[in-house]
Design a protein around this motif. Sequence first.
Motif, mmCIF file in Angstrom:
data_model
loop_
_atom_site.group_PDB
_atom_site.id
_atom_site.type_symbol
_atom_site.label_atom_id
_atom_site.label_comp_id
_atom_site.label_asym_id
_atom_site.label_seq_id
_atom_site.Cartn_x
_atom_site.Cartn_y
_atom_site.Cartn_z
ATOM 1 N N PRO A 124 44.950 33.486 49.119
ATOM 2 C CA PRO A 124 44.488 34.213 47.924
ATOM 3 C C PRO A 124 45.158 33.664 46.665
ATOM 4 C CG PRO A 124 45.961 35.575 49.256
ATOM 5 C CD PRO A 124 45.647 34.367 50.068
ATOM 6 N N TYR A 125 44.381 33.544 45.585
ATOM 7 C CA TYR A 125 44.954 32.943 44.381
ATOM 8 C C TYR A 125 44.955 33.882 43.177
ATOM 9 C CZ TYR A 125 40.190 31.919 42.684
ATOM 10 O OH TYR A 125 38.888 32.017 42.251
ATOM 11 N N ARG A 126 44.302 35.023 43.275
ATOM 12 C CA ARG A 126 44.421 36.056 42.241
ATOM 13 C C ARG A 126 43.828 37.354 42.782
ATOM 14 N NH1 ARG A 126 39.507 37.048 39.950
ATOM 15 N NH2 ARG A 126 37.994 35.342 39.902
ATOM 16 N N LYS A 127 43.945 38.418 41.983
ATOM 17 C CA LYS A 127 43.360 39.714 42.314
ATOM 18 C C LYS A 127 42.161 39.969 41.404
ATOM 19 C CE LYS A 127 46.613 41.475 45.183
ATOM 20 N NZ LYS A 127 46.357 42.079 46.517
ATOM 21 N N GLU A 128 41.240 40.814 41.874
ATOM 22 C CA GLU A 128 40.150 41.242 41.009
ATOM 23 C C GLU A 128 39.934 42.741 41.167
ATOM 24 O OE1 GLU A 128 36.549 39.224 42.015
ATOM 25 O OE2 GLU A 128 36.250 40.328 43.873
ATOM 26 N N SER A 129 39.400 43.338 40.118
ATOM 27 C CA SER A 129 39.121 44.775 40.129
ATOM 28 C C SER A 129 37.750 45.008 39.526
ATOM 29 C CB SER A 129 40.183 45.528 39.322
ATOM 30 O OG SER A 129 39.874 46.895 39.240
ATOM 31 N N PHE A 130 36.842 45.597 40.294
ATOM 32 C CA PHE A 130 35.501 45.891 39.784
ATOM 33 C C PHE A 130 35.481 47.264 39.109
ATOM 34 C CE2 PHE A 130 34.311 42.606 42.820
ATOM 35 C CZ PHE A 130 33.404 41.880 42.060
ATOM 36 N N GLN A 131 34.767 47.320 38.001
ATOM 37 C CA GLN A 131 34.670 48.516 37.178
ATOM 38 C C GLN A 131 33.210 48.949 37.089
ATOM 39 O OE1 GLN A 131 37.660 49.340 35.190
ATOM 40 N NE2 GLN A 131 36.735 51.317 34.741
ATOM 41 N N LEU A 132 32.999 50.258 36.972
ATOM 42 C CA LEU A 132 31.655 50.771 36.706
ATOM 43 C C LEU A 132 31.448 50.830 35.196
ATOM 44 C CD1 LEU A 132 29.013 52.085 37.797
ATOM 45 C CD2 LEU A 132 30.147 54.307 37.431
ATOM 46 N N TYR A 133 30.370 50.211 34.718
ATOM 47 C CA TYR A 133 30.004 50.249 33.297
ATOM 48 C C TYR A 133 28.747 51.103 33.137
ATOM 49 C CZ TYR A 133 33.388 46.576 32.376
ATOM 50 O OH TYR A 133 34.567 45.860 32.266
ATOM 51 N N LYS A 220 29.511 48.949 21.585
ATOM 52 C CA LYS A 220 29.158 50.296 21.129
ATOM 53 C C LYS A 220 28.127 50.960 22.044
ATOM 54 C CE LYS A 220 29.967 49.415 16.192
ATOM 55 N NZ LYS A 220 29.338 49.401 14.842
ATOM 56 N N TYR A 221 27.443 50.147 22.838
ATOM 57 C CA TYR A 221 26.342 50.667 23.647
ATOM 58 C C TYR A 221 26.697 50.826 25.123
ATOM 59 C CZ TYR A 221 24.073 49.018 19.403
ATOM 60 O OH TYR A 221 23.756 48.784 18.096
ATOM 61 N N ILE A 222 27.625 50.008 25.596
ATOM 62 C CA ILE A 222 28.040 50.049 27.001
ATOM 63 C C ILE A 222 29.559 50.138 27.058
ATOM 64 C CG2 ILE A 222 28.090 48.784 29.186
ATOM 65 C CD1 ILE A 222 25.467 47.474 28.397
ATOM 66 N N GLN A 223 30.049 51.014 27.895
ATOM 67 C CA GLN A 223 31.495 51.200 28.015
ATOM 68 C C GLN A 223 31.903 51.337 29.478
ATOM 69 O OE1 GLN A 223 32.911 54.458 25.613
ATOM 70 N NE2 GLN A 223 31.970 53.675 23.733
ATOM 71 N N PRO A 224 33.166 51.025 29.775
ATOM 72 C CA PRO A 224 33.631 51.219 31.154
ATOM 73 C C PRO A 224 33.820 52.695 31.468
ATOM 74 C CG PRO A 224 35.424 50.457 29.751
ATOM 75 C CD PRO A 224 34.180 50.390 28.915
ATOM 76 N N HIS A 225 33.413 53.097 32.646
ATOM 77 C CA HIS A 225 33.672 54.448 33.144
ATOM 78 C C HIS A 225 35.045 54.435 33.818
ATOM 79 C CE1 HIS A 225 33.129 58.100 35.638
ATOM 80 N NE2 HIS A 225 32.269 58.471 34.693
ATOM 81 N N SER A 226 35.570 55.590 34.107
ATOM 82 C CA SER A 226 36.883 55.662 34.760
ATOM 83 C C SER A 226 36.822 55.216 36.226
ATOM 84 C CB SER A 226 37.423 57.094 34.689
ATOM 85 O OG SER A 226 36.540 57.998 35.330
ATOM 86 N N ILE A 227 35.624 55.114 36.803
ATOM 87 C CA ILE A 227 35.489 54.709 38.204
ATOM 88 C C ILE A 227 35.748 53.207 38.347
ATOM 89 C CG2 ILE A 227 33.875 54.447 40.122
ATOM 90 C CD1 ILE A 227 32.449 56.951 39.144
ATOM 91 N N SER A 228 36.711 52.856 39.172
ATOM 92 C CA SER A 228 36.983 51.459 39.496
ATOM 93 C C SER A 228 37.164 51.350 41.000
ATOM 94 C CB SER A 228 38.219 50.949 38.751
ATOM 95 O OG SER A 228 39.386 51.612 39.209
ATOM 96 N N LEU A 229 37.100 50.136 41.503
ATOM 97 C CA LEU A 229 37.149 49.908 42.944
ATOM 98 C C LEU A 229 38.474 49.314 43.401
ATOM 99 C CD1 LEU A 229 33.534 48.535 43.516
ATOM 100 C CD2 LEU A 229 34.343 50.893 43.606
ATOM 101 N N GLY A 230 39.504 49.367 42.537
ATOM 102 C CA GLY A 230 40.819 48.900 42.941
ATOM 103 C C GLY A 230 40.942 47.391 42.931
ATOM 104 N N ASN A 231 42.119 46.903 43.307
ATOM 105 C CA ASN A 231 42.389 45.465 43.328
ATOM 106 C C ASN A 231 42.181 44.891 44.720
ATOM 107 O OD1 ASN A 231 43.147 45.201 40.618
ATOM 108 N ND2 ASN A 231 45.235 45.877 41.050
ATOM 109 N N SER A 232 41.572 43.710 44.786
ATOM 110 C CA SER A 232 41.405 43.023 46.065
ATOM 111 C C SER A 232 41.670 41.539 45.881
ATOM 112 C CB SER A 232 39.988 43.248 46.612
ATOM 113 O OG SER A 232 39.016 42.787 45.692
ATOM 114 N N ASP A 233 42.022 40.874 46.980
ATOM 115 C CA ASP A 233 42.330 39.451 46.922
ATOM 116 C C ASP A 233 41.078 38.614 46.693
ATOM 117 O OD1 ASP A 233 45.088 39.662 47.336
ATOM 118 O OD2 ASP A 233 44.865 39.740 49.515
ATOM 119 N N VAL A 234 41.271 37.500 46.012
ATOM 120 C CA VAL A 234 40.201 36.546 45.737
ATOM 121 C C VAL A 234 40.605 35.192 46.315
ATOM 122 C CG1 VAL A 234 39.013 35.278 43.905
ATOM 123 C CG2 VAL A 234 39.352 37.718 43.685
#
Length: 273
Positions: A124-133, A220-234
């Motif tokens: 693994p070379y970095r982490k990623e976190s997916f967000q709900l927009y 102004k039209y799209i924003q991140p919601h508080s829901i995220s899927l945490g960090n996972s290896d890439v």
Amino acid sequence: MKTYMLLVLIWVICITGCTPASQQNDATTVVPAASTPALAAPPCQLTLGMDAWEPYQYVTVGNTPTGLDVELVQAVVATMGCQLNVVQGSWLELLALLKDGQVDFVLGASKTAERESFAYFSEPYRKESFQLYVRSEHANLPYNDLNAFVSAGHKVGVVNEYYYGDEVAALYADETQRDKFVGAIISELNVARLLDEEIDGLLEDRFVGASILRRKGLDKYIQPHSISLGNSDVFVMFSKASVSEQQLQQFNQGLQQLHTNGMYNQLMEKYSN
């Protein structure tokens, strides 16, 4: 008459003596090794399949591949003594090319059992976190997780063949929830669908999502919601059809070298600012 026959005999001997070696039944030609010119070994060539995904991988105005992942892999490939070629395409297209060995590796991959059947994975070379927009007016919708969001009837845009983690995989496996996920070939299509109210949210890496909104002026039209899927290896995902396990080990050694000499941290800081 004798003179004539003698001339014919001499002519036959000459013709036989000039026959190419390949046409002589008992002739074997041996070329001394010292007289054979030395041929330079062809350089190692690796082909990267690149899916535009700023800030990790993208093409500049001058058509130069760059980004955090690209710069990392360029540095590692250099330690292997290899030349890097780049093929651009959608993630779906690149996966097909990877299976066939037409591209040697892709970046930003998640490890799954299905993919391990045709691919090797780097360390693994970095982490990623997916967000709900979501659209700005829905930024404060009172949902604590993605299950609650889709169970309320909201549709979510995803990119075809992306792996978003176990939570999304479980929801997609549920036939009662599967129709809540709408696939697209690229994230920008999900952004357009969200604005057109065809979907109610989209999942994207939080750095990629922020980059898309900034570049397109959609903050102004799209924003991140508080829901995220945490960090996972890439991982870097290599084709078993074209890359050897030895090359995989060399890549991992080069990756470790970047950590040791400090280049890895320098690149991470460059793209974090």
